[in-house]
Enzyme design. Sequence first.
Site, PDB file in Angstrom:
ATOM      1  N   SER A 206       3.704   1.509   8.851  1.00  0.00           N
ATOM      2  CA  SER A 206       2.721   1.737   9.910  1.00  0.00           C
ATOM      3  C   SER A 206       1.615   0.681   9.928  1.00  0.00           C
ATOM      4  O   SER A 206       1.130   0.308  11.006  1.00  0.00           O
ATOM      5  CB  SER A 206       2.128   3.142   9.788  1.00  0.00           C
ATOM      6  OG  SER A 206       1.678   3.391   8.479  1.00  0.00           O
ATOM      7  N   HIS A 263      -3.830   1.111   8.244  1.00  0.00           N
ATOM      8  CA  HIS A 263      -3.655   0.950   9.694  1.00  0.00           C
ATOM      9  C   HIS A 263      -4.715   0.006  10.263  1.00  0.00           C
ATOM     10  O   HIS A 263      -4.394  -0.883  11.061  1.00  0.00           O
ATOM     11  CB  HIS A 263      -3.755   2.313  10.381  1.00  0.00           C
ATOM     12  CG  HIS A 263      -2.684   3.265   9.966  1.00  0.00           C
ATOM     13  ND1 HIS A 263      -2.702   4.603  10.289  1.00  0.00           N
ATOM     14  CD2 HIS A 263      -1.549   3.076   9.229  1.00  0.00           C
ATOM     15  CE1 HIS A 263      -1.636   5.193   9.790  1.00  0.00           C
ATOM     16  NE2 HIS A 263      -0.930   4.287   9.134  1.00  0.00           N
TER      17      HIS A 263
END
Length: 285
Positions: A206, A263
Amino acid sequence: MTPVAVLRLPVQIDLGGFIALLQRLRVPFRVSEEAGEQVLWVPSEQLAEQVRELYRRYPQGDPAAPQMAAPLAGGGYLQPLKNSPLTSAMLALTLLVALLSWFGDNFALIRWLSFVDFRIQGDFIYFAYLNDTLASGQWWRLLTPMLIHFGVLHLTMNTLWYWILGRRIEAHQGAWMLLGLTLAFSLAANLAQYLYAGPSLFGGLSGVLYGLLGHCWIYQRLAPNLDYRLPPGVVVMLLGWLLICMTGIFELLQFAAIANAAHVGGLLAGCLSGLLGGAVARRRR
Protein backbone atom coordinates in the site's frame (compact mmCIF):
# COMPACT_ATOMS: atom_id res chain seq x y z
CA MET A 1 8.27 -8.52 -26.73
CA THR A 2 9.65 -5.28 -28.13
CA PRO A 3 7.06 -2.51 -28.71
CA VAL A 4 6.65 -1.34 -32.30
CA ALA A 5 6.00 2.28 -33.27
CA VAL A 6 2.90 2.37 -35.46
CA LEU A 7 2.46 6.10 -36.06
CA ARG A 8 4.54 9.22 -35.52
CA LEU A 9 2.40 12.32 -35.85
CA PRO A 10 2.68 16.00 -34.87
CA VAL A 11 1.20 16.75 -31.49
CA GLN A 12 -1.31 19.09 -33.13
CA ILE A 13 -3.15 16.14 -34.71
CA ASP A 14 -6.05 14.95 -32.57
CA LEU A 15 -5.83 11.18 -32.06
CA GLY A 16 -8.75 11.07 -29.65
CA GLY A 17 -11.24 9.47 -32.03
CA PHE A 18 -8.79 6.85 -33.29
CA ILE A 19 -7.65 6.00 -29.75
CA ALA A 20 -11.28 5.58 -28.69
CA LEU A 21 -11.64 3.15 -31.60
CA LEU A 22 -8.60 1.14 -30.48
CA GLN A 23 -10.00 0.97 -26.96
CA ARG A 24 -13.33 -0.34 -28.24
CA LEU A 25 -11.45 -2.95 -30.27
CA ARG A 26 -9.47 -3.95 -27.14
CA VAL A 27 -6.18 -3.34 -28.94
CA PRO A 28 -3.19 -3.13 -26.56
CA PHE A 29 -1.35 0.15 -27.18
CA ARG A 30 0.29 3.15 -25.57
CA VAL A 31 0.98 6.71 -26.67
CA SER A 32 4.12 8.69 -25.83
CA GLU A 33 5.54 12.03 -26.86
CA GLU A 34 9.03 12.34 -28.32
CA ALA A 35 10.66 15.43 -29.83
CA GLY A 36 7.38 17.18 -30.52
CA GLU A 37 5.69 14.09 -31.96
CA GLN A 38 3.08 11.75 -30.54
CA VAL A 39 4.04 8.11 -31.04
CA LEU A 40 1.56 5.24 -31.03
CA TRP A 41 3.05 1.88 -29.92
CA VAL A 42 1.72 -1.69 -30.08
CA PRO A 43 3.31 -4.96 -28.88
CA SER A 44 4.08 -6.62 -32.26
CA GLU A 45 4.84 -5.88 -35.90
CA GLN A 46 1.90 -7.97 -37.08
CA LEU A 47 -0.49 -5.93 -35.00
CA ALA A 48 1.26 -2.73 -36.11
CA GLU A 49 0.46 -3.43 -39.77
CA GLN A 50 -3.21 -3.92 -38.94
CA VAL A 51 -3.35 -0.74 -36.89
CA ARG A 52 -1.68 1.29 -39.66
CA GLU A 53 -4.28 0.02 -42.11
CA LEU A 54 -7.02 0.83 -39.63
CA TYR A 55 -5.71 4.38 -39.25
CA ARG A 56 -5.51 4.79 -43.02
CA ARG A 57 -9.20 3.89 -43.25
CA TYR A 58 -10.50 5.47 -40.06
CA PRO A 59 -8.16 8.30 -38.87
CA GLN A 60 -11.02 9.94 -36.94
CA GLY A 61 -12.41 6.67 -35.58
CA ASP A 62 -15.49 4.88 -36.85
CA PRO A 63 -18.29 3.34 -34.77
CA ALA A 64 -18.91 0.79 -37.54
CA ALA A 65 -15.58 -0.99 -37.00
CA PRO A 66 -16.01 -2.99 -33.72
CA GLN A 67 -16.58 -6.23 -35.64
CA MET A 68 -12.82 -6.20 -36.33
CA ALA A 69 -12.05 -6.60 -32.63
CA ALA A 70 -11.28 -10.32 -32.63
CA PRO A 71 -8.52 -10.39 -35.27
CA LEU A 72 -6.96 -7.17 -34.00
CA ALA A 73 -6.88 -7.78 -30.27
CA GLY A 74 -5.49 -11.33 -30.33
CA GLY A 75 -3.56 -12.91 -27.46
CA GLY A 76 -6.63 -13.62 -25.36
CA TYR A 77 -6.54 -13.07 -21.63
CA LEU A 78 -2.76 -13.48 -21.43
CA GLN A 79 -2.04 -10.51 -23.69
CA PRO A 80 -2.25 -7.88 -20.89
CA LEU A 81 0.27 -9.94 -18.88
CA LYS A 82 2.65 -10.05 -21.85
CA ASN A 83 2.25 -6.31 -22.44
CA SER A 84 3.19 -5.51 -18.81
CA PRO A 85 5.92 -8.02 -17.87
CA LEU A 86 7.36 -6.08 -14.91
CA THR A 87 3.94 -5.46 -13.37
CA SER A 88 3.04 -9.13 -13.88
CA ALA A 89 6.34 -10.34 -12.39
CA MET A 90 5.94 -8.11 -9.35
CA LEU A 91 2.44 -9.41 -8.70
CA ALA A 92 3.58 -13.02 -9.19
CA LEU A 93 6.37 -12.53 -6.63
CA THR A 94 3.95 -10.92 -4.18
CA LEU A 95 1.50 -13.81 -4.56
CA LEU A 96 4.29 -16.36 -4.10
CA VAL A 97 5.45 -14.73 -0.86
CA ALA A 98 1.85 -14.50 0.38
CA LEU A 99 1.36 -18.24 -0.17
CA LEU A 100 4.71 -19.24 1.34
CA SER A 101 4.08 -17.05 4.40
CA TRP A 102 0.45 -18.21 4.52
CA PHE A 103 -0.74 -14.61 4.51
CA GLY A 104 1.42 -13.52 7.43
CA ASP A 105 0.96 -16.52 9.72
CA ASN A 106 4.32 -18.15 8.95
CA PHE A 107 6.52 -16.06 11.23
CA ALA A 108 9.59 -18.15 10.42
CA LEU A 109 9.51 -16.63 6.92
CA ILE A 110 8.04 -13.26 7.85
CA ARG A 111 10.92 -12.48 10.21
CA TRP A 112 13.33 -12.62 7.25
CA LEU A 113 11.28 -10.13 5.26
CA SER A 114 10.27 -7.68 8.01
CA PHE A 115 11.89 -4.27 8.28
CA VAL A 116 13.79 -5.32 11.40
CA ASP A 117 14.36 -8.76 12.84
CA PHE A 118 12.23 -10.02 15.72
CA ARG A 119 11.74 -13.02 17.96
CA ILE A 120 8.65 -14.32 19.73
CA GLN A 121 8.95 -15.44 23.31
CA GLY A 122 5.75 -16.54 24.99
CA ASP A 123 3.12 -13.87 24.52
CA PHE A 124 5.66 -11.17 23.69
CA ILE A 125 7.47 -10.11 20.52
CA TYR A 126 10.89 -8.51 20.72
CA PHE A 127 12.23 -6.35 17.88
CA ALA A 128 15.76 -5.43 16.93
CA TYR A 129 16.65 -1.83 16.02
CA LEU A 130 17.42 -0.61 12.52
CA ASN A 131 21.06 0.25 13.21
CA ASP A 132 21.69 -3.30 14.46
CA THR A 133 19.90 -4.72 11.43
CA LEU A 134 21.98 -2.73 8.95
CA ALA A 135 25.20 -3.36 10.86
CA SER A 136 24.65 -7.09 10.37
CA GLY A 137 24.37 -6.58 6.60
CA GLN A 138 20.64 -7.25 6.28
CA TRP A 139 20.02 -4.41 3.83
CA TRP A 140 17.31 -6.26 1.94
CA ARG A 141 14.95 -5.53 4.85
CA LEU A 142 14.71 -1.91 3.71
CA LEU A 143 12.59 -3.10 0.77
CA THR A 144 11.10 -6.53 1.47
CA PRO A 145 8.21 -5.51 3.78
CA MET A 146 6.27 -4.59 0.62
CA LEU A 147 6.01 -8.34 -0.12
CA ILE A 148 4.35 -9.17 3.22
CA HIS A 149 0.55 -9.32 3.32
CA PHE A 150 -1.71 -10.14 6.24
CA GLY A 151 -4.82 -11.82 4.88
CA VAL A 152 -6.48 -12.40 1.53
CA LEU A 153 -8.31 -9.05 1.50
CA HIS A 154 -5.07 -7.16 2.17
CA LEU A 155 -3.37 -8.98 -0.72
CA THR A 156 -6.32 -8.63 -3.11
CA MET A 157 -6.75 -4.90 -2.71
CA ASN A 158 -3.04 -4.13 -2.98
CA THR A 159 -2.40 -6.30 -6.02
CA LEU A 160 -5.48 -4.93 -7.79
CA TRP A 161 -4.30 -1.34 -7.44
CA TYR A 162 -0.71 -2.23 -8.35
CA TRP A 163 -2.05 -3.82 -11.53
CA ILE A 164 -4.04 -0.67 -12.36
CA LEU A 165 -1.31 1.86 -11.59
CA GLY A 166 1.81 -0.16 -12.38
CA ARG A 167 0.70 -0.96 -15.92
CA ARG A 168 0.21 2.74 -16.65
CA ILE A 169 3.74 3.64 -15.59
CA GLU A 170 5.27 0.65 -17.36
CA ALA A 171 3.45 1.60 -20.56
CA HIS A 172 4.40 5.28 -20.43
CA GLN A 173 7.88 5.30 -18.89
CA GLY A 174 9.05 1.71 -19.23
CA ALA A 175 9.65 -1.33 -17.04
CA TRP A 176 12.92 -0.07 -15.57
CA MET A 177 11.29 3.16 -14.43
CA LEU A 178 8.46 1.21 -12.77
CA LEU A 179 10.99 -1.02 -11.01
CA GLY A 180 12.99 1.98 -9.80
CA LEU A 181 9.88 3.78 -8.56
CA THR A 182 8.59 0.65 -6.83
CA LEU A 183 11.83 0.20 -4.90
CA ALA A 184 12.13 3.91 -4.09
CA PHE A 185 8.55 4.16 -2.83
CA SER A 186 8.98 0.99 -0.78
CA LEU A 187 12.08 2.45 0.88
CA ALA A 188 10.36 5.79 1.58
CA ALA A 189 7.25 4.13 2.98
CA ASN A 190 9.15 1.70 5.21
CA LEU A 191 11.47 4.37 6.61
CA ALA A 192 8.53 6.68 7.30
CA GLN A 193 6.68 3.96 9.20
CA TYR A 194 9.76 3.01 11.23
CA LEU A 195 10.59 6.62 12.12
CA TYR A 196 6.99 7.25 13.16
CA ALA A 197 6.15 4.05 15.05
CA GLY A 198 9.54 2.62 15.92
CA PRO A 199 10.38 -1.11 15.64
CA SER A 200 7.19 -2.95 14.70
CA LEU A 201 5.79 -5.49 12.29
CA PHE A 202 4.23 -3.99 9.17
CA GLY A 203 4.04 -4.81 5.48
CA GLY A 204 2.16 -4.61 2.22
CA LEU A 205 2.27 -2.84 -1.12
CA SER A 206 0.00 0.00 0.00
CA GLY A 207 2.86 2.45 0.63
CA VAL A 208 4.14 1.74 -2.88
CA LEU A 209 0.61 2.15 -4.26
CA TYR A 210 0.24 5.62 -2.78
CA GLY A 211 3.61 6.45 -4.32
CA LEU A 212 2.43 5.29 -7.75
CA LEU A 213 -0.78 7.28 -7.28
CA GLY A 214 1.11 10.45 -6.36
CA HIS A 215 3.47 9.97 -9.30
CA CYS A 216 0.68 9.60 -11.88
CA TRP A 217 -1.38 12.40 -10.32
CA ILE A 218 1.30 15.10 -10.30
CA TYR A 219 2.97 13.98 -13.55
CA GLN A 220 -0.39 14.17 -15.33
CA ARG A 221 -1.03 17.70 -14.12
CA LEU A 222 2.32 18.91 -15.47
CA ALA A 223 2.53 16.83 -18.66
CA PRO A 224 -0.92 15.47 -19.55
CA ASN A 225 -0.93 12.08 -21.27
CA LEU A 226 -3.40 9.27 -21.85
CA ASP A 227 -1.59 6.68 -19.73
CA TYR A 228 -1.75 8.72 -16.51
CA ARG A 229 -5.28 10.00 -16.99
CA LEU A 230 -6.99 8.27 -14.06
CA PRO A 231 -10.76 7.73 -14.00
CA PRO A 232 -12.67 10.57 -12.29
CA GLY A 233 -12.79 10.24 -8.54
CA VAL A 234 -9.94 7.74 -8.15
CA VAL A 235 -7.53 10.23 -6.57
CA VAL A 236 -10.28 11.64 -4.34
CA MET A 237 -11.33 8.15 -3.25
CA LEU A 238 -7.83 6.95 -2.37
CA LEU A 239 -6.90 10.17 -0.58
CA GLY A 240 -10.21 10.03 1.27
CA TRP A 241 -9.47 6.45 2.32
CA LEU A 242 -6.07 7.59 3.60
CA LEU A 243 -7.69 10.28 5.74
CA ILE A 244 -10.23 7.82 7.14
CA CYS A 245 -7.43 5.41 8.09
CA MET A 246 -5.54 8.23 9.80
CA THR A 247 -8.48 8.86 12.16
CA GLY A 248 -7.62 5.61 13.94
CA ILE A 249 -11.13 4.22 13.53
CA PHE A 250 -9.91 0.77 12.48
CA GLU A 251 -7.61 0.46 15.50
CA LEU A 252 -10.45 1.65 17.76
CA LEU A 253 -12.74 -1.05 16.38
CA GLN A 254 -9.87 -3.58 16.62
CA PHE A 255 -10.38 -4.36 12.94
CA ALA A 256 -6.77 -3.88 11.84
CA ALA A 257 -3.64 -1.83 12.49
CA ILE A 258 -2.99 0.51 9.56
CA ALA A 259 0.54 1.66 8.67
CA ASN A 260 -0.56 5.24 7.98
CA ALA A 261 2.95 6.68 8.06
CA ALA A 262 3.96 4.27 5.28
CA HIS A 263 1.04 5.50 3.17
CA VAL A 264 1.95 9.14 3.71
CA GLY A 265 5.65 8.49 3.09
CA GLY A 266 4.93 6.68 -0.15
CA LEU A 267 2.50 9.38 -1.29
CA LEU A 268 4.97 12.21 -0.65
CA ALA A 269 7.75 10.33 -2.46
CA GLY A 270 5.40 9.72 -5.40
CA CYS A 271 4.37 13.36 -5.60
CA LEU A 272 8.04 14.33 -5.65
CA SER A 273 8.91 11.88 -8.44
CA GLY A 274 5.82 12.99 -10.38
CA LEU A 275 6.88 16.60 -9.98
CA LEU A 276 10.37 15.87 -11.30
CA GLY A 277 9.26 13.54 -14.09
CA GLY A 278 6.40 15.78 -15.16
CA ALA A 279 8.63 18.85 -15.21
CA VAL A 280 11.17 17.07 -17.41
CA ALA A 281 8.45 15.83 -19.79
CA ARG A 282 6.90 19.30 -19.94
CA ARG A 283 10.28 20.86 -20.72
CA ARG A 284 10.91 18.38 -23.55
CA ARG A 285 7.59 19.31 -25.12
